[in-house]
Design a protein around this motif. Structure first.
Motif, mmCIF file in Angstrom:
data_model
loop_
_atom_site.group_PDB
_atom_site.id
_atom_site.type_symbol
_atom_site.label_atom_id
_atom_site.label_comp_id
_atom_site.label_asym_id
_atom_site.label_seq_id
_atom_site.Cartn_x
_atom_site.Cartn_y
_atom_site.Cartn_z
ATOM 1 N N LEU A 71 -6.150 -3.589 28.994
ATOM 2 C CA LEU A 71 -5.626 -2.530 28.785
ATOM 3 C C LEU A 71 -3.733 -2.522 28.717
ATOM 4 C CD1 LEU A 71 -7.160 -1.459 31.822
ATOM 5 C CD2 LEU A 71 -7.683 -0.810 30.082
ATOM 6 N N GLY A 72 -3.767 -3.578 27.930
ATOM 7 C CA GLY A 72 -2.259 -4.092 27.713
ATOM 8 C C GLY A 72 -1.382 -3.672 29.346
ATOM 9 N N PRO A 73 -0.228 -4.531 28.531
ATOM 10 C CA PRO A 73 1.209 -5.313 30.324
ATOM 11 C C PRO A 73 1.246 -4.176 30.942
ATOM 12 C CG PRO A 73 1.123 -6.165 28.009
ATOM 13 C CD PRO A 73 0.033 -5.323 27.589
ATOM 14 N N LYS A 74 1.841 -2.617 30.070
ATOM 15 C CA LYS A 74 1.941 -1.449 31.528
ATOM 16 C C LYS A 74 1.157 -1.309 32.076
ATOM 17 C CE LYS A 74 5.689 0.131 27.473
ATOM 18 N NZ LYS A 74 5.736 1.384 26.542
ATOM 19 N N VAL A 75 -0.070 -1.109 31.489
ATOM 20 C CA VAL A 75 -1.240 0.070 31.913
ATOM 21 C C VAL A 75 -1.769 -1.684 33.294
ATOM 22 C CG1 VAL A 75 -3.957 0.047 32.401
ATOM 23 C CG2 VAL A 75 -2.404 1.069 30.850
ATOM 24 N N GLY A 76 -2.139 -2.476 33.223
ATOM 25 C CA GLY A 76 -2.365 -4.179 34.015
ATOM 26 C C GLY A 76 -1.366 -4.382 34.994
ATOM 27 N N ILE A 77 -0.054 -4.509 34.758
ATOM 28 C CA ILE A 77 1.321 -4.653 36.448
ATOM 29 C C ILE A 77 1.275 -3.487 36.539
ATOM 30 C CG2 ILE A 77 3.519 -4.502 36.123
ATOM 31 C CD1 ILE A 77 4.002 -5.545 33.832
#
Length: 230
Positions: free
Chosen positions: A105-111
């Motif tokens: 999902l990408g870094p922003k969503v994952g974080i």
């Protein structure tokens, strides 16, 4: 320790079937680099907690009393307890699941998802549903732990390893146990014997300022640390 082993096995299975990877993608190697990150994480959070304790002392006019019950055995037991606790939490919230979320999902969503889950988890780990539900306190716990979880998840992504956030988590929890009430270990070195009351509105502003400032300082530190390394 059995619980940690189970989490490791489940983590390996998740990584294997979701992204065809093994546990090494969690960044356990190279060992010298990861050891440095681990101890830097501990040191940074201990320094940060000392600053917070100094700010609390000024704000609330704390008077401290040295604990006469301190011993090296007590200190060692607390380290062992918090090491097991933070390793369990980090493997769940900043381990295989976060790695997969970032990849899918990408870094922003994952974080963000990791931070939200970490905040909600602390409602239960703090036992906030055992008594009468306090929406204000639930919100405060979610904000403080969620933002810290965000900072540590960011650390995982930037360092490409679970090791520095693990060190930060351990350093923070252990340093808190030196001065503040906690279960089963708390106020190991000092305890507050006198404080000045502050009005609720002003106090909430102070608490929220700390809740934002602490993870922001972690993010700035990690950004500067990794700026020319990755």
């Amino acid at each position: 320790m059995l619980g940690i082993l189970v989490i490791l096995v489940v983590s390996w299975l998740l990584l294997h079937f979701a992204v065809k990877k093994d546990l090494l993608v969690l960044g356990f190697t190279p060992v010298p680099k990861r050891l440095l990150e681990f101890f830097l994480g501990i040191l940074f959070m201990i320094i940060l907690l000392f600053i917070v304790a100094a700010a609390d002392t000024w704000w609330y006019q704390f008077k401290w009393q040295e604990q006469e019950t301190f011993s090296l055995a007590l200190f060692g037991n607390s380290i062992w307890y918090y090491l097991k606790a933070v390793l369990t939490e980090d493997l769940v919230f900043r381990g295989a699941i976060l790695y997969i979320l970032v990849k899918k999902l990408g870094p922003k969503v994952g974080i963000s998802l990791s931070a939200i889950a970490f905040g909600i988890y602390h409602w239960f780990s703090f036992g906030l549903f055992n008594d009468e539900i306090n929406i204000v306190f639930l919100s405060y716990v979610f904000i403080t732990t969620g933002l810290m979880g965000f900072a540590w998840a960011y650390t995982f992504v930037k360092t490409q390893s679970i090791i520095m956030p693990l060190g930060m988590h351990l350093g923070w929890n252990q340093a808190q146990a030196f001065f503040y009430p906690n279960q089963p270990y708390g106020e190991i070195l000092y305890k507050v014997i006198e404080r000045t009351d502050v009005s609720d509105g002003i106090n909430i502003a102070f608490l929220l300022a700390k809740a934002i400032a602490i993870p922001m300082l972690v993010i700035i530190f990690v950004f500067l640390f990794t700026k020319n390394k990755n």
